[in-house]
Design a protein around this motif. Structure first.
Motif, PDB file in Angstrom:
ATOM      1  N   HIS A  37       1.154  -1.882  12.475  1.00  0.00           N
ATOM      2  CA  HIS A  37       0.640  -1.240  11.267  1.00  0.00           C
ATOM      3  C   HIS A  37       0.249  -2.335  10.280  1.00  0.00           C
ATOM      4  O   HIS A  37       0.964  -3.317  10.113  1.00  0.00           O
ATOM      5  CB  HIS A  37       1.700  -0.311  10.673  1.00  0.00           C
ATOM      6  CG  HIS A  37       1.175   0.584   9.603  1.00  0.00           C
ATOM      7  ND1 HIS A  37       0.985   0.166   8.306  1.00  0.00           N
ATOM      8  CD2 HIS A  37       0.782   1.876   9.647  1.00  0.00           C
ATOM      9  CE1 HIS A  37       0.519   1.160   7.583  1.00  0.00           C
ATOM     10  NE2 HIS A  37       0.376   2.219   8.386  1.00  0.00           N
ATOM     11  N   PHE A  38      -0.882  -2.182   9.623  1.00  0.00           N
ATOM     12  CA  PHE A  38      -1.390  -3.216   8.731  1.00  0.00           C
ATOM     13  C   PHE A  38      -0.539  -3.405   7.486  1.00  0.00           C
ATOM     14  O   PHE A  38      -0.569  -4.461   6.859  1.00  0.00           O
ATOM     15  CB  PHE A  38      -2.844  -2.915   8.330  1.00  0.00           C
ATOM     16  CG  PHE A  38      -2.992  -1.756   7.391  1.00  0.00           C
ATOM     17  CD1 PHE A  38      -3.104  -1.957   6.028  1.00  0.00           C
ATOM     18  CD2 PHE A  38      -3.016  -0.446   7.865  1.00  0.00           C
ATOM     19  CE1 PHE A  38      -3.245  -0.896   5.153  1.00  0.00           C
ATOM     20  CE2 PHE A  38      -3.149   0.625   7.006  1.00  0.00           C
ATOM     21  CZ  PHE A  38      -3.261   0.404   5.643  1.00  0.00           C
ATOM     22  N   LYS A  39       0.267  -2.418   7.114  1.00  0.00           N
ATOM     23  CA  LYS A  39       1.040  -2.494   5.883  1.00  0.00           C
ATOM     24  C   LYS A  39       2.545  -2.369   6.114  1.00  0.00           C
ATOM     25  O   LYS A  39       3.322  -3.101   5.521  1.00  0.00           O
ATOM     26  CB  LYS A  39       0.585  -1.387   4.931  1.00  0.00           C
ATOM     27  CG  LYS A  39       0.985  -1.613   3.486  1.00  0.00           C
ATOM     28  CD  LYS A  39       0.679  -0.445   2.558  1.00  0.00           C
ATOM     29  CE  LYS A  39      -0.717   0.050   2.559  1.00  0.00           C
ATOM     30  NZ  LYS A  39      -0.963   1.069   1.513  1.00  0.00           N
ATOM     31  N   ASN A  40       2.956  -1.455   6.955  1.00  0.00           N
ATOM     32  CA  ASN A  40       4.380  -1.187   7.185  1.00  0.00           C
ATOM     33  C   ASN A  40       4.920  -2.024   8.335  1.00  0.00           C
ATOM     34  O   ASN A  40       4.175  -2.506   9.172  1.00  0.00           O
ATOM     35  CB  ASN A  40       4.600   0.302   7.491  1.00  0.00           C
ATOM     36  CG  ASN A  40       4.151   1.176   6.353  1.00  0.00           C
ATOM     37  OD1 ASN A  40       4.183   0.777   5.196  1.00  0.00           O
ATOM     38  ND2 ASN A  40       3.714   2.380   6.672  1.00  0.00           N
TER      39      ASN A  40
END
Length: 114
Positions: A37-40
């Protein structure tokens, strides 16, 4: 009735996998892919629904003890029209009998217009 300029593709997405679950998904389910995931701090797994993999998807979901809130059925509609009726693949109905998660729709410009 669907139009010949439309194509609907249905996938199930697992939105919060750990690294081991993500690798297991790719290994055990035909057509599965995963990415960080790019953020999480988790992985997202995606499997295009096919007759050949519905049972494997359900088994993965159960064995990994995943939560309904951490998955969705993603329906991507590719079209060169702004509005039209699109037939959702029957595999979506079949999958909902086993994993009754939310539906997510994406309306995308047909590839020859990109």
């Amino acid at each position: 009735m669907g139009d010949s300029t439309n194509l609907a593709k249905a996938s199930i997405r697992f939105l919060s996998l750990n690294k081991l679950q993500a690798l297991t998904l790719e290994r055990e389910v035909i057509g599965a892919s995963q990415s960080k995931h790019f953020k999480n701090d988790c992985y997202v797994g995606c499997v295009t629904l096919m007759d050949d993999n519905l049972e494997d998807i359900v088994h993965f979901f159960i064995r990994q003890q995943l939560k309904i809130d951490d998955c969705d059925l993603f329906i991507s509609v590719f079209s060169d029209l702004d509005s039209n009726i699109v037939d959702v693949p029957n595999l979506v109905n079949r999958m909902l009998k086993y994993i009754d998660c939310r539906l997510t729709f994406s309306y995308t410009v047909a590839e020859d217009d990109i």
